[in-house]
Design a protein around this motif. Structure first.
Motif, short mmCIF file in Angstrom:
data_model
loop_
_atom_site.label_atom_id
_atom_site.label_comp_id
_atom_site.label_asym_id
_atom_site.label_seq_id
_atom_site.Cartn_x
_atom_site.Cartn_y
_atom_site.Cartn_z
N TYR A 103 19.25 17.12 -7.64
CA TYR A 103 19.24 16.08 -6.60
C TYR A 103 20.42 15.12 -6.77
N ARG A 104 20.71 14.75 -8.01
CA ARG A 104 21.84 13.84 -8.25
C ARG A 104 23.17 14.52 -7.95
N LEU A 105 23.19 15.85 -8.00
CA LEU A 105 24.39 16.59 -7.59
C LEU A 105 24.40 16.86 -6.09
N PRO A 165 21.52 20.74 -1.58
CA PRO A 165 20.64 20.64 -0.41
C PRO A 165 19.19 21.00 -0.70
N ALA A 166 18.94 22.07 -1.44
CA ALA A 166 17.55 22.49 -1.69
C ALA A 166 16.78 21.42 -2.45
N ALA A 167 17.41 20.79 -3.43
CA ALA A 167 16.73 19.76 -4.22
C ALA A 167 16.46 18.51 -3.39
N VAL A 168 17.44 18.10 -2.58
CA VAL A 168 17.26 16.92 -1.74
C VAL A 168 16.17 17.16 -0.70
N GLU A 169 16.19 18.33 -0.09
CA GLU A 169 15.19 18.65 0.93
C GLU A 169 13.79 18.73 0.33
N SER A 170 13.68 19.32 -0.88
CA SER A 170 12.38 19.42 -1.54
C SER A 170 11.81 18.04 -1.83
N LEU A 171 12.63 17.14 -2.34
CA LEU A 171 12.16 15.79 -2.63
C LEU A 171 11.75 15.06 -1.36
N LEU A 172 12.54 15.18 -0.32
CA LEU A 172 12.22 14.51 0.93
C LEU A 172 10.90 15.03 1.53
N GLU A 173 10.73 16.33 1.52
CA GLU A 173 9.52 16.87 2.14
C GLU A 173 8.27 16.55 1.33
N ARG A 174 8.38 16.44 0.01
CA ARG A 174 7.23 15.98 -0.78
C ARG A 174 6.89 14.54 -0.44
N ALA A 175 7.91 13.71 -0.27
CA ALA A 175 7.66 12.32 0.08
C ALA A 175 7.06 12.20 1.48
N TYR A 207 19.14 18.67 4.85
CA TYR A 207 20.17 17.80 4.28
C TYR A 207 21.54 18.43 4.52
N ARG A 208 22.48 17.59 4.99
CA ARG A 208 23.85 18.05 5.25
C ARG A 208 24.79 17.38 4.25
N PRO A 209 25.25 18.12 3.25
CA PRO A 209 26.15 17.53 2.26
C PRO A 209 27.45 17.01 2.87
N LEU A 210 27.89 17.61 3.96
CA LEU A 210 29.16 17.19 4.56
C LEU A 210 29.15 15.72 4.92
N THR A 211 28.04 15.22 5.44
CA THR A 211 27.95 13.81 5.85
C THR A 211 26.91 13.05 5.04
N ARG A 212 26.29 13.71 4.04
CA ARG A 212 25.25 13.09 3.21
C ARG A 212 24.14 12.50 4.08
N ASP A 253 18.44 7.12 -5.94
CA ASP A 253 19.81 7.27 -6.42
C ASP A 253 20.85 7.17 -5.30
N GLU A 254 20.39 6.83 -4.09
CA GLU A 254 21.27 6.59 -2.94
C GLU A 254 22.18 7.79 -2.68
N ILE A 255 21.56 8.94 -2.63
CA ILE A 255 22.30 10.15 -2.26
C ILE A 255 22.57 10.16 -0.76
#
Length: 556
Positions: free
Chosen positions: A229-231, A234-244, A263-268, A331-333
Motif C-alpha cells: 500500500y505504501r508503494l 493498485p491491488a493493495a490500495v483497492e483491497s484496503l479501500l474495499e475493506r473500509a 485505484y489509478r496510480p497515474l493520478t493517485r 499514509d496519504e497515498i
C-alpha cells in the motif's frame, strides 16, 4: 337494541320489536289498551306476527333493518382495512427515517493498525478438574488431625496443653497417616488419569500453538499489504479501500449499497462506484382514505417530496463512502477521490448515474463529511422530510462540486466525473481534478514550482508557475492545458500570448491532449510568439512515460 334478520341482538340501538311495549306494561302491572296486557293490535292478530299475519320486521326502506346492517358492516370492514393499509405505509416511512439516521452514523477507520490481531494465550488449568460425584476426593488434613488434649486446669494456657506428650505422639502419627494417604491418592490419580490428562494438555498446547501461528501469519500478511500500500500498488490500495467501504455498511446491512474501488496510480486517485438503493425505498404513498362510496383510495405523496427523501438517503450513503475512503488513507497515498452513484435496475440495461463527486484530498480534509447524528437536530423544523435543497448532506456534497440528479424518478442522469472501466486510462477517462493533478505533476517534475491554479474545469485549467534558473522550464510561465477533440487554432495562441503579458510572465505553454492546426504551429514560429510553447497529445503521453513512468492511453 338492534336485531338482525335471525332475531339475534348485535348491540346497536334500533326500533323495538312488536310486543316490546306489552312486556313493559306487564312489568309495570298495567294492562294494555286492549285489556289483555298487549298494546292496541288488530283483533285476532298475534303479537309475534305483523299485520295480515306477516312476520314482524322492518319495512323494505327501513335504514335500520337487515339491509342497513350489511351496509354498516361493509363500511366498518372497509374502514378497518383502510386503517391497516395506512399503518403499513407509516411503517415504511418509519423505516426510511431509521435508515436516514443509521446512514449518518460515524465511520470507524479501517487502517492497518486497527486490523492487527493480538495473541493472548489461554493457560491450561494446572489443578485439573475438581473431583466429581463418586470420585475419590483428595485427603484433607482436617480429617486426620487428632482432637486437642483436654485441659486439666481451666486457667491453663493453650500452649501448655500442646506440650502434652501423648497429644504429640497422636499428632505425629496423624501426620504420617495423612502423608501416606495423600501419596497413595496421588499415585492412584496419576495412574488412572495420566493418559487422559496428558492428552488434554497436549491438545491444549497444540491449539494454542495453532492460534499463535494463525495470528502471526495474518499480521505478517497484513504487514506485507501495508508495504504494498505504501508503494501505491493498485491491488493493495483497492483491497484496503474495499475493506473500509464494506465495514462502513455495517450500520445499514438491511440496505445493500455495495461500493467498488479502482485505484489509478497515474493520478493517485481512487474511483468509487456506489450502487444506489432501489427507488422503492422512498414511500410513494402518504396513506389511504375511505371514499364516499366506501372505496379504499390511495393518497399519493407529492413527487417532489418522494424525490427529496430519496436524495437525502443517497447523499448520506455517498458521504459515508467518502469518509471511509478518507479515514483509511492514513499514509496519504490518495490525491483525490471520485465517487459515482449508479442506479442499477434489473432488466433495464445500462445503469443510470444519479450522482457524481470529484474531490481532491484538500477538499475532503476541509469538509465535515457526515451530518450531525443527533436525531433531535432536524433542519428547519421539517422533520424527516426536509426539502432536498436544504438538506445538510446534499449541501455538503455540492460544496465538493458534486453533480446530483434533480429527479431520480424521471431517471435524469448526470455525467460521471470519471470512468473506471479502463486499467490504463485515456485523457477522457480522467476527472477534472485528475487532469489538473496530472498536468501539475508533469510540469512540477519538469521544473515548475510555486504552482497556482487560476481557473479549473472539467475541460482543463489555467495556471501559473515559476521555474528556477538552469531548470528545463526557467522563469515565470502561464500554462493553459485542455482536453478537447477540436484542434487548437491560431486564436487560442494569441489569447495565451495576451495572458502572458497580463501576468508579467516570460513564457506561455499551451498543452492539449489533441493536436494543433498548421496555422497555430506556424504562428509560434514568428518573432512575436516564439515565447509560446506547444505540447500536443503525443507529447503529453511522452511526458507521462518520462516523468511518471506510467502510460496514458491514446484516444479521445
Amino acid at each position: 337494541m338492534q336485531y338482525s334478520a335471525d332475531g339475534q341482538s348485535d348491540g346497536a340501538l334500533t326500533a323495538p320489536r312488536p310486543g316490546f311495549l306489552a312486556s313493559v306494561f306487564r312489568d309495570l302491572g298495567v294492562d294494555g289498551p286492549d285489556g289483555d296486557g298487549r298494546p292496541d293490535s288488530p283483533a285476532g292478530a298475534d303479537a309475534d306476527t305483523g299485520p295480515g299475519g306477516a312476520p314482524p320486521g322492518p319495512a323494505p326502506d327501513d335504514p335500520y333493518g337487515a339491509g342497513g346492517d350489511e351496509a354498516v358492516a361493509a363500511h366498518a370492514r372497509a374502514a378497518a382495512l383502510t386503517h391497516h393499509r395506512t399503518l403499513t405505509v407509516q411503517a415504511e416511512h418509519e423505516r426510511l427515517a431509521d435508515l436516514l439516521r443509521r446512514a449518518a452514523l460515524p465511520v470507524s477507520a479501517m487502517d492497518f493498525e486497527s486490523q492487527l490481531r493480538r495473541y493472548e494465550p489461554r493457560p491450561y488449568p494446572s489443578d485439573g478438574p475438581a473431583a466429581g460425584p463418586g470420585e475419590d476426593p483428595e485427603p484433607r488434613w482436617e480429617d486426620f488431625a487428632p482432637a486437642g488434649p483436654p485441659a486439666a486446669d481451666p486457667d491453663e494456657a493453650p500452649s501448655r496443653r500442646l506440650l502434652d506428650s501423648g497429644y504429640q505422639r497422636e499428632l505425629a502419627q496423624a501426620r504420617l497417616t495423612h502423608q501416606r494417604t495423600l501419596r497413595e491418592w496421588r499415585t492412584r490419580r496419576a495412574e488412572s488419569g495420566s493418559p487422559a490428562v496428558d492428552g488434554q494438555r497436549r491438545a491444549h498446547e497444540e491449539s494454542e500453538q495453532a492460534r499463535a501461528r494463525a495470528v502471526r501469519e495474518y499480521n505478517e500478511s497484513l504487514e506485507e499489504c501495508r508495504r504494498a500500500y505504501r508503494l501505491a500498488e493498485p491491488a493493495a490500495v483497492e483491497s484496503l479501500l474495499e475493506r473500509a467501504l464494506a465495514s462502513a455498511e455495517t450500520a445499514t446491512q438491511d440496505l445493500p449499497a455495495p461500493c467498488r474501488a479502482v485505484y489509478r496510480p497515474l493520478t493517485r486517485t481512487a474511483v468509487l462506484d456506489l450502487d444506489l438503493p432501489s427507488l422503492d425505498v422512498s414511500p410513494s404513498l402518504a396513506g389511504y382514505r375511505l371514499g364516499a362510496d366506501g372505496e379504499i383510495l390511495p393518497v399519493p405523496r407529492p413527487p417532489a417530496d418522494r424525490a427529496a427523501d430519496y436524495l437525502r438517503l443517497v447523499a448520506r450513503l455517498a458521504l459515508r463512502a467518502l469518509q471511509a475512503a478518507d479515514a483509511v488513507d492514513t499514509d496519504e497515498i490518495l490525491a483525490g477521490v471520485v465517487l459515482n452513484g449508479w442506479l442499477r435496475e434489473p432488466g433495464t440495461g445500462e445503469p443510470h448515474c444519479l450522482l457524481s463527486v470529484d474531490a481532491d484530498r484538500d477538499a475532503l480534509a476541509r469538509t465535515r463529511l457526515l451530518p450531525p447524528a443527533d436525531p433531535d437536530e432536524e433542519p428547519d423544523g421539517e422533520g424527516v422530510y426536509a426539502d432536498a435543497e436544504q438538506d445538510e448532506a446534499l449541501v455538503r456534497l455540492r460544496r465538493l462540486g458534486a453533480a446530483v440528479t434533480p429527479d431520480p424518478y424521471a431517471r435524469v442522469v448526470v455525467e460521471p466525473a470519471a470512468l473506471a472501466a479502463a486499467a490504463v486510462p485515456a485523457a477522457p477517462d480522467l476527472s477534472g481534478n485528475e487532469f489538473a493533478q496530472l498536468v501539475r505533476e508533469l510540469l512540477t517534475r519538469g521544473g515548475l514550482a510555486q504552482w497556482s491554479v487560476r481557473l479549473r474545469g472539467r475541460a482543463g485549467l489555467v495556471a501559473t508557475g515559476e521555474g528556477p534558473a538552469g531548470s528545463a522550464l526557467p522563469g515565470r510561465w502561464v500554462v493553459w492545458a485542455s482536453r478537447s477533440t477540436d484542434a487548437v487554432g491560431e486564436e487560442e495562441i494569441r489569447t495565451l500570448a495576451e495572458a502572458v503579458r497580463e501576468e508579467s510572465a516570460e513564457r506561455g505553454l499551451r498543452l492539449t491532449t489533441g493536436r494543433f492546426t498548421d496555422g497555430a504551429l506556424d504562428l509560434t514560429g514568428e518573432d512575436g510568439h516564439r515565447h509560446i510553447h506547444l505540447v500536443d497529445g503525443e507529447g503529453v503521453r511522452e511526458l507521462t512515460r518520462t516523468h511518471l513512468g506510467l502510460p496514458l492511453a491514446a484516444g479521445l
